[in-house]
Design a protein around this motif. Sequence first.
Motif, PDB file in Angstrom:
ATOM      1  N   TYR A  45       0.837  -1.202   0.000  1.00  0.00           N
ATOM      2  CA  TYR A  45       0.000   0.000   0.000  1.00  0.00           C
ATOM      3  C   TYR A  45       0.873   1.254   0.000  1.00  0.00           C
ATOM      4  O   TYR A  45       0.621   2.203  -0.768  1.00  0.00           O
ATOM      5  N   ASP A  46       1.886   1.277   0.858  1.00  0.00           N
ATOM      6  CA  ASP A  46       2.778   2.435   0.905  1.00  0.00           C
ATOM      7  C   ASP A  46       3.411   2.706  -0.459  1.00  0.00           C
ATOM      8  O   ASP A  46       3.533   3.861  -0.888  1.00  0.00           O
ATOM      9  N   GLN A  47       3.801   1.646  -1.144  1.00  0.00           N
ATOM     10  CA  GLN A  47       4.412   1.791  -2.468  1.00  0.00           C
ATOM     11  C   GLN A  47       3.409   2.344  -3.477  1.00  0.00           C
ATOM     12  O   GLN A  47       3.739   3.201  -4.305  1.00  0.00           O
ATOM     13  N   ILE A  48       2.186   1.840  -3.420  1.00  0.00           N
ATOM     14  CA  ILE A  48       1.153   2.313  -4.351  1.00  0.00           C
ATOM     15  C   ILE A  48       0.901   3.799  -4.162  1.00  0.00           C
ATOM     16  O   ILE A  48       0.822   4.571  -5.126  1.00  0.00           O
ATOM     17  N   MET A  49       0.781   4.235  -2.917  1.00  0.00           N
ATOM     18  CA  MET A  49       0.463   5.632  -2.659  1.00  0.00           C
ATOM     19  C   MET A  49       1.650   6.550  -2.915  1.00  0.00           C
ATOM     20  O   MET A  49       1.479   7.709  -3.274  1.00  0.00           O
ATOM     21  N   GLU A  50       2.848   6.020  -2.738  1.00  0.00           N
ATOM     22  CA  GLU A  50       4.038   6.841  -2.954  1.00  0.00           C
ATOM     23  C   GLU A  50       4.411   6.922  -4.432  1.00  0.00           C
ATOM     24  O   GLU A  50       4.724   8.003  -4.953  1.00  0.00           O
ATOM     25  N   GLN A  51       4.376   5.789  -5.120  1.00  0.00           N
ATOM     26  CA  GLN A  51       4.865   5.730  -6.496  1.00  0.00           C
ATOM     27  C   GLN A  51       3.759   5.573  -7.533  1.00  0.00           C
ATOM     28  O   GLN A  51       4.011   5.719  -8.724  1.00  0.00           O
TER      29      GLN A  51
END
Length: 495
Positions: free
Chosen positions: A17-23
Amino acid sequence: EEEAALYEEEDRMIQDYDQIMEQGAPVLVEGTLWTAEALEGAGLDAGAYEAVSGALAAERYRAAGELYVQLVRLRTALAQWADYDNYAEYAYEALYTRDYSLEDAAELHELAKRYILPLQLRLLEETSGQELRALSVQSRMNGEEVLDAIQPFALAFDQKMADTFRFMRAHHLYDIEYGASKLTTGYTVALPAYGSAFIFNSPYGDYQDLSDTVHEFGHFFETFHCTQHDLWTDFNIDVGEIHSQALELMFTGQAGELFGARYGEVYRNAVLYNILDSVLDGCLYDEFQAAAYQNPEMAPEDLDRLFKELSEDYGYSYGPGVDSDPTWVENAHNFQNPLYFISYATSALSALDLWFLYLDRPREAKEVYLELSALSLSLPYRAAAEKVGLRDIFEPETIPALAETLDGYLDGEPVSYGQRRAGAGGERRLPYILASAAALALILWLRTRPSRKERTETRRRETLDPWSPRQNREPLRPSGPDPWSVQDKKPPWEL
């Protein structure tokens, strides 16, 4: 081993999730595969840029929504390992050790819609965007200037608070200056080996730097003075956030000296708006997540429709033809801290209660604040409130009483808190209390109190039009503290 594997998978999903929202997530537009990074350097015209940007946002929402559904089902399996019917019940009891139930919270949701929402809408009607912009200009300070502005309040509050504030400054236990590489967040970290704490905050460059620093100092003060050893202490968020939010409200009395009477009132209204927003958004996201975890078969599109329907119940408005809202995925708490958000609501309501006591009987309120700060955060929320003499927000009469008091306060009426706490003066003050009551009765007999202007609950969120939409959020849903913030609500302070 199977249960351990579920926890490992949960951690992996949160990182995804963190990756999706960041990148973001790549998306195919007219035969070209786009990423957020590729778009920024592509040099497209405005129309093409908007098309690709919209497609990337939609794909980010879709990918995060699909991930959330998987996360709900995985957490449901974890709850079943612990013999719970659903993860919502498990989180309330096992993760947060709350002494109130999902049913209690559901009743609180309805009371917030009925009594708190009209007051927040009133604040929006009575405070203009121009006034807020002027306040923002007046309140631009560097970190040391912020502390200089707060220090007179801390020194006058109590000797313990004065000593704590001086200690924090003397040992520079804070990082609150602007830095281009700083994470946009704010929190307080305990340093148990030193019996102290450390404040981190990334400033906005406006009035919020004052309120945020006061908020974090509330956590610092509690950490500094809590009597329980850190090795066996627990952390009840609902209790921990009362210290910070109540101190924010108490500090509004200092705003007139900083900004003058007019903009001192604007500052107070802005802080009050954010406190009420904590109640409403806390209930909104709790109601949304409880439904998701009690119905784990829901698809992402079901969740988007549910969030839109609930948001309207809490006063948000949408353009014509909009039947769903996927922006709930922007709130990281939904993924990282499930069922956490209600703690913003409960603590904000108790903070309001303590502030009203402060406005009526400041010395007594300070005693309550000091007593609350010395309690262990291991004590559950309702037990802690009862221990220090605050009202139980889950009693059916409490929220209406708080709303009535706030409505009267905004009308210019003096705050009357009601009965004194046990042990707060007792028999020594009885003759004075009786004399005051007799005098008050005479005054009321001689002069009828003017009736309060009627308030209706039919106000609409169209009053939000003067405010700017939240950064990185679709403009269809004006959001939360957004009139005064371009950030999402900052994450919880950490121990």
